[in-house]
Design a protein around this motif. Structure first.
Motif, PDB file in Angstrom:
ATOM      1  N   LYS A 292       0.833  -1.215   0.000  1.00 31.09           N
ATOM      2  CA  LYS A 292       0.000   0.000   0.000  1.00 31.09           C
ATOM      3  C   LYS A 292       0.863   1.258   0.000  1.00 31.09           C
ATOM      4  N   ASP A 293       2.173   1.070  -0.019  1.00 29.21           N
ATOM      5  CA  ASP A 293       3.116   2.192  -0.009  1.00 29.21           C
ATOM      6  C   ASP A 293       3.114   2.873  -1.379  1.00 29.21           C
ATOM      7  N   LEU A 294       2.535   4.081  -1.450  1.00 25.02           N
ATOM      8  CA  LEU A 294       2.390   4.782  -2.733  1.00 25.02           C
ATOM      9  C   LEU A 294       3.731   5.148  -3.356  1.00 25.02           C
ATOM     10  N   ASN A 295       4.781   5.203  -2.569  1.00 21.46           N
ATOM     11  CA  ASN A 295       6.098   5.531  -3.112  1.00 21.46           C
ATOM     12  C   ASN A 295       6.733   4.355  -3.860  1.00 21.46           C
ATOM     13  N   ARG A 296       6.133   3.166  -3.729  1.00 14.58           N
ATOM     14  CA  ARG A 296       6.704   1.975  -4.374  1.00 14.58           C
ATOM     15  C   ARG A 296       5.802   1.425  -5.473  1.00 14.58           C
ATOM     16  N   ARG A 297       4.511   1.671  -5.388  1.00 13.41           N
ATOM     17  CA  ARG A 297       3.552   1.018  -6.292  1.00 13.41           C
ATOM     18  C   ARG A 297       3.775   1.415  -7.757  1.00 13.41           C
TER      19      ARG A 297
ATOM     20  N   ASN B 246      -5.022  11.578  -5.003  1.00 14.18           N
ATOM     21  CA  ASN B 246      -5.742  10.299  -5.071  1.00 14.18           C
ATOM     22  C   ASN B 246      -5.108   9.298  -6.037  1.00 14.18           C
ATOM     23  N   LEU B 247      -4.025   9.698  -6.697  1.00  9.90           N
ATOM     24  CA  LEU B 247      -3.334   8.779  -7.603  1.00  9.90           C
ATOM     25  C   LEU B 247      -2.803   7.590  -6.789  1.00  9.90           C
ATOM     26  N   ARG B 248      -3.029   6.377  -7.280  1.00  6.94           N
ATOM     27  CA  ARG B 248      -2.689   5.172  -6.515  1.00  6.94           C
ATOM     28  C   ARG B 248      -1.312   4.621  -6.861  1.00  6.94           C
ATOM     29  N   TRP B 249      -0.537   5.337  -7.707  1.00 10.59           N
ATOM     30  CA  TRP B 249       0.713   4.786  -8.215  1.00 10.59           C
ATOM     31  C   TRP B 249       1.842   5.810  -8.199  1.00 10.59           C
ATOM     32  N   ASN B 250       3.042   5.326  -7.982  1.00  5.92           N
ATOM     33  CA  ASN B 250       4.211   6.193  -8.095  1.00  5.92           C
ATOM     34  C   ASN B 250       4.688   6.275  -9.539  1.00  5.92           C
ATOM     35  N   LYS B 251       4.561   5.153 -10.259  1.00  8.45           N
ATOM     36  CA  LYS B 251       4.934   5.131 -11.672  1.00  8.45           C
ATOM     37  C   LYS B 251       3.832   4.463 -12.473  1.00  8.45           C
ATOM     38  N   ILE B 252       3.527   5.047 -13.635  1.00 10.39           N
ATOM     39  CA  ILE B 252       2.616   4.427 -14.604  1.00 10.39           C
ATOM     40  C   ILE B 252       3.475   4.093 -15.810  1.00 10.39           C
TER      41      ILE B 252
ATOM     42  N   VAL C 101      -5.657  13.212 -18.304  1.00 14.47           N
ATOM     43  CA  VAL C 101      -4.919  13.438 -17.042  1.00 14.47           C
ATOM     44  C   VAL C 101      -3.528  14.011 -17.351  1.00 14.47           C
ATOM     45  N   PRO C 102      -3.448  15.156 -18.033  1.00 16.23           N
ATOM     46  CA  PRO C 102      -2.149  15.702 -18.443  1.00 16.23           C
ATOM     47  C   PRO C 102      -1.204  16.006 -17.291  1.00 16.23           C
ATOM     48  N   THR C 103      -1.759  16.265 -16.106  1.00 15.33           N
ATOM     49  CA  THR C 103      -0.906  16.564 -14.950  1.00 15.33           C
ATOM     50  C   THR C 103       0.021  15.391 -14.622  1.00 15.33           C
ATOM     51  N   LEU C 104      -0.414  14.164 -14.894  1.00 20.43           N
ATOM     52  CA  LEU C 104       0.430  12.998 -14.622  1.00 20.43           C
ATOM     53  C   LEU C 104       1.698  13.044 -15.460  1.00 20.43           C
TER      54      LEU C 104
ATOM     55  N   LYS D 193       5.049  11.258 -13.822  1.00 15.16           N
ATOM     56  CA  LYS D 193       4.558   9.971 -13.326  1.00 15.16           C
ATOM     57  C   LYS D 193       4.464   8.905 -14.422  1.00 15.16           C
ATOM     58  N   VAL D 194       4.591   9.309 -15.692  1.00 14.73           N
ATOM     59  CA  VAL D 194       4.358   8.389 -16.807  1.00 14.73           C
ATOM     60  C   VAL D 194       5.690   7.971 -17.436  1.00 14.73           C
TER      61      VAL D 194
END
Length: 659
Positions: free
Chosen positions: A429-434, A511-517, A542-545, A550-551
């Motif tokens: 559940k660690d958002l810095n790793r997901r 609310n983003l559930r991921w550190n990397k997409i 979602v251009p902010t990602l 994040k992408v």
């Protein structure tokens, strides 16, 4: 029994009142609406208003404003000059009445008539209140063959009235003062305030020239609209307006209630229709009505009534279709009203809204009459207006359906694994790793699932080529299951770029559930296209990602080079050459297969292991350039795309999958 400290006595000696300058200095918000920057700005407008009133009465055609380096302001006009000498009627000097007496001035009715028919500074507060709230104020007046001078400090006069014979080129008043930081929390009025205010005053005072001298920058600005609001609307609309500017003016008399006095009203209304720009501005006695009030209600009632009537009479509505709203009209409307009255009911001293019932009624009826004539006599233009308003209306209604659809699809906190087919979550559940891998098809899902680290790597497959979000409307986009599933898994909502869909902006990066997409597709033409379509979807919704870094794109190897029991992976033809140059002995080269055919160990080593994989961060340095490229390659510009391919296609021939 508890002991209580003795309270201060509250008796007949407890009541006190603020006197003199303290009435403003200790309670500036009562007069100016705020003790902050906005209140300070309004104090400037009070002095400016007096000069404008003079000019509107025909005295002077130029007002100069200087923004000094130390935060002080000078307003100089060519009016008749403020009367400052002894007033036998009041048995006091006029300078005391004007600068030291609230609710005094030359704008109240008296037995001899009115000095100002339509006045901006109505309540007799402005000059005195601004003087009281200043650190210092210097007043110079030229009139009656004399020069008059006054000096004030923190609301108190110093030295009385100085008067000397003088020859001058024109009469007028010059007031220089510095707002006091003991009164206002901020006196650093930005240049933009002066530019906006003087421009607006030039708009509603046709032919009056405003000069603005800015000592900070050394620049000088000049504002003048010879034809007032008509020239202003032409300037705003430019070449994009699809109707001519209409201008209506009238004068009338009336009263707000039977027992109230009759007063004069002058109305000016100008408008045109425009596909790209909309603007609504109301002015009364030259004061910009930020909140409108009576004119706003009149304009909305008249336009909706006449346009709805016309749509019905010309059979434009479909069966059972709801009537238009003002929002549908406003989407394509540029309109300015400029009204004046001898009696005005402002909501408060800041003059941001008026409440006169008669002004509202008179403007409503007058505008209805003029619109009825306009629609009858200008059939071609009125048809354009009606069609555009219907387009706006139906777009709004479609957007509302889309909004409900999106909220239903993206709402709720149900476990995502039960709502998205074939999505495979990770354990942490660690958002810095997901990490979320977006992969191409079910076969790639299987390979990645076996090759991943299930602790922090999740996978969602994309089935086939997803919708091109640059070409599709929002309704189609949110009916697409693949896109909706991706948005659910991301968890951060969507960013919508549409005037009808502003309330669809549910995006929240928190609310983003991921550190990397990570987009992971085959290293072939189909894979590249799917990758591009996924990027287009992220860029559109979602251009902010992308902007937040994040992408990522996972590079897949093109070749596997085997030597005995060791394998090397080349991600390009150049790398293949470099590897081969270093090898000794026999080797085999195999063109990489699709991701779905990779062994789990190879999948982990080449694509998923943070130690050995290659990720490209999608981080546009120039968002406008990125947008242009997306529009060119995936938008509606077919001729531009053809030209681009003709000029640049040769660079990518080695990637073309032809046999």
């Amino acid at each position: 029994m508890a002991n209580h400290a003795k309270a201060a006595e509250y008796n007949n000696t407890s009541i006190s009142s603020l006197k003199g300058a303290d009435r403003v200095r200790k309670r500036p918000a009562v007069i100016f609406g705020s003790d902050g920057l906005e209140g300070c700005e309004h104090s400037v407008f009070e002095i400016l208003s007096n000069s404008i009133d003079e000019a509107r009465e025909g005295y002077g055609d130029r007002i100069a404003v200087t923004r000094h380096r130390d935060g002080s302001i000078t307003v100089a006009d060519r009016g008749r000059g403020i009367p400052l000498d002894f007033n036998p009627n009041e048995k006091r000097y006029n300078w005391e009445l004007v600068f030291c007496e609230l609710y005094a001035g030359g704008k109240y009715r008296n037995n001899s008539g009115e000095n100002y028919e339509f006045s901006l500074g109505l309540n007799g507060l402005g000059s005195c209140a601004t003087q009281y709230s200043s650190e210092y104020m210097d007043v110079t007046v030229y009139r009656d063959d004399y020069r008059f001078d006054l000096h004030f400090e923190k609301g108190e006069n110093s030295g009385g009235l100085k008067k000397e014979k003088c020859h001058y080129p024109h009469t007028g008043s010059i007031i220089k003062w510095r707002p006091d930081l003991e009164v206002f929390t901020d006196i650093d009025i930005p240049l933009e305030y002066y530019q906006t205010t003087l421009r607006k005053q030039a708009v509603v005072n046709a032919g009056l020239t405003f000069e603005l001298h800015d000592e900070y920058s050394g620049e000088t600005f000049e504002y003048c609209y010879q034809n007032g609001i008509v020239d202003y609307i032409k300037e705003i609309g430019g070449e994009k307006s699809f109707t001519e500017v209409q201008f209506y003016a009238t004068q009338t008399k009336g009263r707000d209630r039977e027992d109230k006095p009759e007063y004069k009203v002058k109305l000016e209304i100008a408008f045109c229709f425009n596909n790209e720009i909309n603007l609504l501005e109301y002015y009364h006695n030259s004061s910009f009505l930020e909140y409108g009030g009576a004119p706003d209600k009149a304009v909305k009632a008249a336009l909706v009534y006449e346009i709805d009537k016309c749509l019905r009479n010309r059979g434009k509505y479909t069966k059972d279709e709801a009537k238009v709203t003002f929002a549908d009209v406003q989407d394509s409307l540029i309109l300015v009203t400029n009204s004046f009255s001898t009696e005005t009911s402002y909501e408060n001293q800041t003059k941001k809204s008026i409440t006169n019932k008669f002004i509202q009624e008179a403007m409503t009826e007058f505008l209805k009459e003029q619109l009825e004539i306009y629609f009858i006599e200008n059939k071609a233009e009125s048809e354009k207006i009606l069609e555009q308003v219907l387009v706006n209306k139906r777009s709004r209604e479609t957007a509302e359906k889309t909004r409900i659809n999106i909220k239903k699809k993206l709402a709720g906190n149900v476990d995502i694994t039960s709502r998205v087919k074939k999505f495979v979550d990770c354990r942490t559940k660690d958002l810095n790793r997901r990490e979320l891998y977006i992969v191409e098809g079910d076969s790639a899902l299987g390979a990645c699932k076996l090759g991943r680290d299930a602790e922090f790597q999740a996978i969602i497959p994309v089935r086939g080529k997803i919708l091109n979000c640059l070409k599709a409307d929002y309704d189609s986009i949110f009916k697409n299951d693949i896109i909706v599933d991706l948005l659910k898994v991301l968890g951060c909502g969507v960013e919508i770029k549409s005037k009808h869909n502003k309330d669809l902006n549910t995006f929240d990066l928190a609310n983003l559930r991921w550190n990397k997409i990570i987009i992971c597709t085959d290293a072939d033409v189909d894979g590249f296209q799917i990758r591009t379509l996924i990027l287009t979807m992220l860029y559109t919704l979602v251009p902010t990602l992308i902007q937040e870094g994040k992408v990522y794109i996972a590079e897949s190897p093109l070749y596997e080079i085997a030597v005995k029991d060791k394998s090397y992976f080349a991600y390009s033809d150049k790398e293949k050459v470099d590897i081969l140059a270093k090898l000794r002995g026999k080797y085999t080269i195999q063109r990489s297969k699709g991701l779905g055919e990779n062994e789990p160990e190879m999948m982990w080593q080449t694509t998923m292991n943070p130690e050995t994989r290659r990720l490209i961060k999608v981080m546009p340095a120039d968002i406008e350039e990125t947008q242009a490229v997306f529009e060119l390659l995936l938008g509606e510009n077919l001729s531009g795309r053809k030209s681009f391919i003709e000029e640049n296609g040769y660079r990518y021939l080695d990637m073309v999958d032809v046999s």
